[in-house]
Design an enzyme around this catalytic site. Structure first.
Site, PDB file in Angstrom:
ATOM      1  N   LYS A 153      10.778   1.451  -9.228  1.00 28.61           N
ATOM      2  CA  LYS A 153      11.863   0.699  -8.598  1.00 28.61           C
ATOM      3  C   LYS A 153      11.553  -0.790  -8.535  1.00 28.61           C
ATOM      4  CE  LYS A 153      14.217   4.219  -5.919  1.00 28.61           C
ATOM      5  NZ  LYS A 153      14.623   4.664  -4.576  1.00 28.61           N
ATOM      6  N   LYS A 164      17.321  13.293 -17.731  1.00 28.65           N
ATOM      7  CA  LYS A 164      17.938  14.043 -16.642  1.00 28.65           C
ATOM      8  C   LYS A 164      19.348  13.512 -16.364  1.00 28.65           C
ATOM      9  CE  LYS A 164      16.654  14.340 -12.152  1.00 28.65           C
ATOM     10  NZ  LYS A 164      15.783  14.277 -10.966  1.00 28.65           N
ATOM     11  N   LYS A 167      22.775  10.237 -11.235  1.00 27.55           N
ATOM     12  CA  LYS A 167      23.907   9.520 -10.658  1.00 27.55           C
ATOM     13  C   LYS A 167      23.825   8.028 -10.950  1.00 27.55           C
ATOM     14  CE  LYS A 167      21.862  10.148  -6.070  1.00 27.55           C
ATOM     15  NZ  LYS A 167      22.067  10.503  -4.682  1.00 27.55           N
TER      16      LYS A 167
END
Ligand code: TRP
Length: 334
Positions: free
Chosen positions: A115, A197, A200
């Protein structure tokens, strides 16, 4: 132990739209857990602000997620479904636990590194201590088990280390949580790139089915789903696209992958994709219908929010008081 049941805690972030991957990999499997566990499912809105959010949007999505929990079948009478930010104990315990967590431990967290790389302009202290807040979530309710995906395994390990460290100093304060491995949950991949994967946060909306997508959108996305070379429908490593569609079909309908392969034997890719799309449309229909109903019943949802945050707050404050006393804070006169 509450009501003779072990305690289970999990949470999801209210950022981005939940996908079919979140549903089949987590939510759908949570629905029956309350039979065995005292369950807490939190909308972890405090974690969300570690990256910049639009306030109105965050508020909207948090409520959406809470309603999706219920629409997916989590009974709010039997599961404690609540907003993390409504229970101040999360922040309070998080501070205390941060004094029992080492910089070096947080530095090793792979999600922090990822992140930080992604949000290089905003590497704030909250992003760094994110796992401590997550430890507080779990330990506040004395959770025995935590259903987590692979990406959260390391955070759960850290939670255990913090809890053990604390207990070694102060005695048996925290239950040491374990990862919950339910029956095999499907790992759903992107419809556009089956090596990734389904996420979202994917920029390509065609890669993900969102739980509130309408039937036409769902069918269109399946029509466009990438398949593999050849034309057989088999479950194989070198056919990741077909394999993903088989996984989706099997977990959506509840059949085994073997049965799905048999069912589509001899069919073409086009028909197969349509059949998977239809299974998803049908499988999500009850959730979507309940969601529409719930979104019309503001008073009911507000009531759930109020009752469940009080319930969560009750259990949270029991742990918090014990911890505050152990570390030496003066006892409040009541
Ligand atoms: N960090 C988790 C995620 O992004 C969400 C989360 C927050 C969580 N607190 C938790 C999950 C406690 C399990 C238990 O997926």
């Amino acid at each position: 132990m509450l009501d003779g049941k072990k305690t289970l805690f999990s949470g999801m972030q209210a950022t981005g739209n939940l996908t079919l991957g979140n549903y089949l990999g987590a939510l759908k499997n949570w629905v029956t857990l309350n039979e065995e566990y005292q369950c807490f499912f939190s909308v972890v809105d405090m974690h969300s602000i570690t990256v910049r959010q639009d306030p109105a949007e965050l508020r909207k999505r948090a409520r959406q997620l809470l309603m999706i929990y219920i629409a997916a079948g989590l009974d709010p009478e039997k599961n404690c479904i609540y907003y993390q930010s409504h229970v101040s104990g999360h922040a309070e315990l998080s501070w205390i636990l941060s004094c029992f967590t080492y910089m070096g431990e947080l530095n090793r967290m792979t999600q922090f590194k990822d992140k930080a790389a992604k949000h290089a302009d905003n590497i704030n202290a909250g992003l760094f201590t994110y796992p401590v807040l997550m430890a507080a979530d779990i330990l506040l309710y004395q959770a025995d088990v935590v259903p987590v995906g692979n990406d959260q395994r390391q955070h759960l390990e850290l939670t255990r280390d913090i809890a053990i460290r604390f207990n070694n100093i102060y005695g048996d304060v925290f239950t040491i949580p374990e990862a919950y491995y339910g029956k095999h949950a499907a790992r759903i991949m992107s419809l556009q790139d089956p090596s990734k994967k389904m996420s979202k946060s994917d920029e390509n909306p065609n890669g993900s089915i969102y739980l509130l997508d309408d039937p036409d959108t769902i069918m269109r996305k399946f029509k466009r789903a990438v398949t593999d070379s050849g034309k057989e429908i088999i479950y194989s490593e070198d056919k990741p696209g077909i394999r993903n569609l088989l996984d989706i079909y099997a977990s959506m309908t509840g059949c085994s992958v073997e049965d799905a392969v048999k069912e589509f034997d001899g069919k073409g890719y086009g028909d197969f994709k349509m059949a998977v799309g239809e299974a998803v449309v049908e499988g999500l229909r009850p959730l979507q219908e309940r969601y529409v109903q719930l979104s019309k019943d503001k008073a009911y949802i507000d009531q759930i929010i109020k009752e469940n945050s009080e319930k969560a707050g009750y259990f949270a404050s029991k742990t918090l008081r014990k911890v505050q006393k152990k570390v030496g804070f003066p006892v409040k006169v009541r």
